[in-house]
Design a protein around this motif. Structure first.
Motif, PDB file in Angstrom:
ATOM      1  N   ASP A  46      14.737  -8.544  61.882  1.00 53.39           N
ATOM      2  CA  ASP A  46      15.465  -9.110  63.025  1.00 53.39           C
ATOM      3  C   ASP A  46      16.264  -8.034  63.756  1.00 53.39           C
ATOM      4  N   VAL A  47      16.876  -7.118  62.998  1.00 59.35           N
ATOM      5  CA  VAL A  47      17.635  -6.012  63.591  1.00 59.35           C
ATOM      6  C   VAL A  47      16.715  -5.159  64.460  1.00 59.35           C
ATOM      7  N   LYS A  48      15.562  -4.809  63.925  1.00 56.49           N
ATOM      8  CA  LYS A  48      14.600  -3.984  64.676  1.00 56.49           C
ATOM      9  C   LYS A  48      14.124  -4.716  65.933  1.00 56.49           C
ATOM     10  N   ALA A  49      13.822  -6.005  65.796  1.00 58.80           N
ATOM     11  CA  ALA A  49      13.337  -6.786  66.929  1.00 58.80           C
ATOM     12  C   ALA A  49      14.389  -6.909  68.035  1.00 58.80           C
ATOM     13  N   ALA A  50      15.664  -6.874  67.631  1.00 55.89           N
ATOM     14  CA  ALA A  50      16.753  -6.990  68.603  1.00 55.89           C
ATOM     15  C   ALA A  50      17.146  -5.645  69.207  1.00 55.89           C
ATOM     16  N   GLY A  51      16.468  -4.564  68.789  1.00 52.99           N
ATOM     17  CA  GLY A  51      16.735  -3.253  69.364  1.00 52.99           C
ATOM     18  C   GLY A  51      17.597  -2.336  68.513  1.00 52.99           C
ATOM     19  N   GLY A  52      17.931  -2.767  67.306  1.00 52.93           N
ATOM     20  CA  GLY A  52      18.736  -1.949  66.411  1.00 52.93           C
ATOM     21  C   GLY A  52      17.868  -1.065  65.528  1.00 52.93           C
ATOM     22  N   THR A  53      18.503  -0.291  64.681  1.00 52.71           N
ATOM     23  CA  THR A  53      17.830   0.635  63.786  1.00 52.71           C
ATOM     24  C   THR A  53      18.286   0.392  62.357  1.00 52.71           C
ATOM     25  N   VAL A  54      17.351   0.394  61.425  1.00 61.21           N
ATOM     26  CA  VAL A  54      17.680   0.289  60.001  1.00 61.21           C
ATOM     27  C   VAL A  54      17.692   1.696  59.429  1.00 61.21           C
ATOM     28  N   LYS A  55      18.778   2.048  58.747  1.00 62.82           N
ATOM     29  CA  LYS A  55      18.928   3.396  58.199  1.00 62.82           C
ATOM     30  C   LYS A  55      18.582   3.389  56.713  1.00 62.82           C
ATOM     31  N   GLY A  56      17.344   3.740  56.402  1.00 59.94           N
ATOM     32  CA  GLY A  56      16.936   3.832  55.007  1.00 59.94           C
ATOM     33  C   GLY A  56      16.459   2.514  54.440  1.00 59.94           C
ATOM     34  N   GLU A  57      16.427   2.472  53.126  1.00 60.15           N
ATOM     35  CA  GLU A  57      15.965   1.299  52.389  1.00 60.15           C
ATOM     36  C   GLU A  57      17.151   0.617  51.723  1.00 60.15           C
ATOM     37  N   PRO A  58      17.036  -0.694  51.481  1.00 55.19           N
ATOM     38  CA  PRO A  58      18.128  -1.389  50.787  1.00 55.19           C
ATOM     39  C   PRO A  58      18.376  -0.780  49.406  1.00 55.19           C
ATOM     40  N   MET A  59      19.641  -0.737  49.018  1.00 59.80           N
ATOM     41  CA  MET A  59      19.996  -0.276  47.684  1.00 59.80           C
ATOM     42  C   MET A  59      20.678  -1.410  46.943  1.00 59.80           C
ATOM     43  N   GLU A  60      20.514  -1.424  45.647  1.00 61.35           N
ATOM     44  CA  GLU A  60      21.138  -2.446  44.813  1.00 61.35           C
ATOM     45  C   GLU A  60      22.553  -1.987  44.465  1.00 61.35           C
ATOM     46  N   VAL A  61      23.546  -2.816  44.787  1.00 63.97           N
ATOM     47  CA  VAL A  61      24.927  -2.555  44.395  1.00 63.97           C
ATOM     48  C   VAL A  61      25.180  -3.451  43.182  1.00 63.97           C
ATOM     49  N   PRO A  62      25.352  -2.870  42.001  1.00 67.02           N
ATOM     50  CA  PRO A  62      25.448  -3.665  40.777  1.00 67.02           C
ATOM     51  C   PRO A  62      26.487  -4.779  40.860  1.00 67.02           C
ATOM     52  N   GLY A  63      26.036  -5.991  40.566  1.00 63.63           N
ATOM     53  CA  GLY A  63      26.917  -7.149  40.566  1.00 63.63           C
ATOM     54  C   GLY A  63      27.284  -7.671  41.941  1.00 63.63           C
ATOM     55  N   ILE A  64      26.821  -7.019  43.001  1.00 63.90           N
ATOM     56  CA  ILE A  64      27.175  -7.413  44.367  1.00 63.90           C
ATOM     57  C   ILE A  64      25.953  -7.897  45.132  1.00 63.90           C
ATOM     58  N   GLY A  65      24.902  -7.095  45.206  1.00 64.23           N
ATOM     59  CA  GLY A  65      23.698  -7.495  45.923  1.00 64.23           C
ATOM     60  C   GLY A  65      22.968  -6.310  46.524  1.00 64.23           C
ATOM     61  N   LYS A  66      22.053  -6.599  47.442  1.00 66.42           N
ATOM     62  CA  LYS A  66      21.272  -5.565  48.128  1.00 66.42           C
ATOM     63  C   LYS A  66      21.948  -5.235  49.451  1.00 66.42           C
ATOM     64  N   TYR A  67      22.071  -3.922  49.732  1.00 65.15           N
ATOM     65  CA  TYR A  67      22.818  -3.448  50.892  1.00 65.15           C
ATOM     66  C   TYR A  67      22.012  -2.402  51.655  1.00 65.15           C
ATOM     67  N   VAL A  68      22.116  -2.440  52.984  1.00 62.40           N
ATOM     68  CA  VAL A  68      21.563  -1.387  53.826  1.00 62.40           C
ATOM     69  C   VAL A  68      22.437  -1.269  55.071  1.00 62.40           C
ATOM     70  N   THR A  69      22.511  -0.052  55.618  1.00 60.70           N
ATOM     71  CA  THR A  69      23.247   0.184  56.859  1.00 60.70           C
ATOM     72  C   THR A  69      22.281   0.098  58.032  1.00 60.70           C
TER      73      THR A  69
END
Length: 134
Positions: free
Chosen positions: A94-117
């Motif tokens: 959705d970010v890409k389709a709206a014109g944004g950029t995804v920086k890298g791949e999602p990373m697992e933050v232990p006990g928190i969830g999956k994160y990407v900038t």
């Protein structure tokens, strides 16, 4: 209820003790420094939380401070917010389709969830997080 709410903020620090003391003394925030295995991250508790570390009062968020010297790219050394999403892969598309950029791949933050900038269309760094299901 809004969709994909802002659930967290982050700010860089140069001096962990100085930054912790400032926010504790100026605003009464509880500041808890994590270990080196968590990159010297400091959890900033601005609101009361329940046993699952979720805020008790709707509309409030907690945050954290990170060691800016551990961030390689200078443009990533900024204040940013974290947006909660149900499905990080769909949100990235959705970010890409709206014109944004995804920086890298999602990373697992232990006990928190999956994160990407991501970068929005204005160049602002924003985090997206798919929280872990408990």
């Amino acid at each position: 209820m809004s969709k994909n709410p802002v659930i967290h903020f982050e700010m860089p620090y140069k001096d962990a003790k100085r930054a912790s003391d400032f926010y504790n003394n100026a605003f009464g925030w509880g500041m808890m420094k994590m270990g080196d295995d968590m990159g010297g991250y400091i959890v900033a508790q601005t609101a009361d939380t329940d046993e699952n570390r979720m805020v008790k009062t709707p509309g409030t968020i907690n945050g954290g401070l990170y060691d800016e010297s551990r961030v390689e790219n200078p443009e990533d050394r900024t204040v940013h917010v974290i947006i909660s999403v149900e499905n990080i892969n769909k949100a990235m598309e959705d970010v890409k389709a709206a014109g944004g950029t995804v920086k890298g791949e999602p990373m697992e933050v232990p006990g928190i969830g999956k994160y990407v900038t991501i970068l929005d269309t204005e160049g602002n760094a924003v985090g997206i997080l798919q929280p872990s299901r408990k």
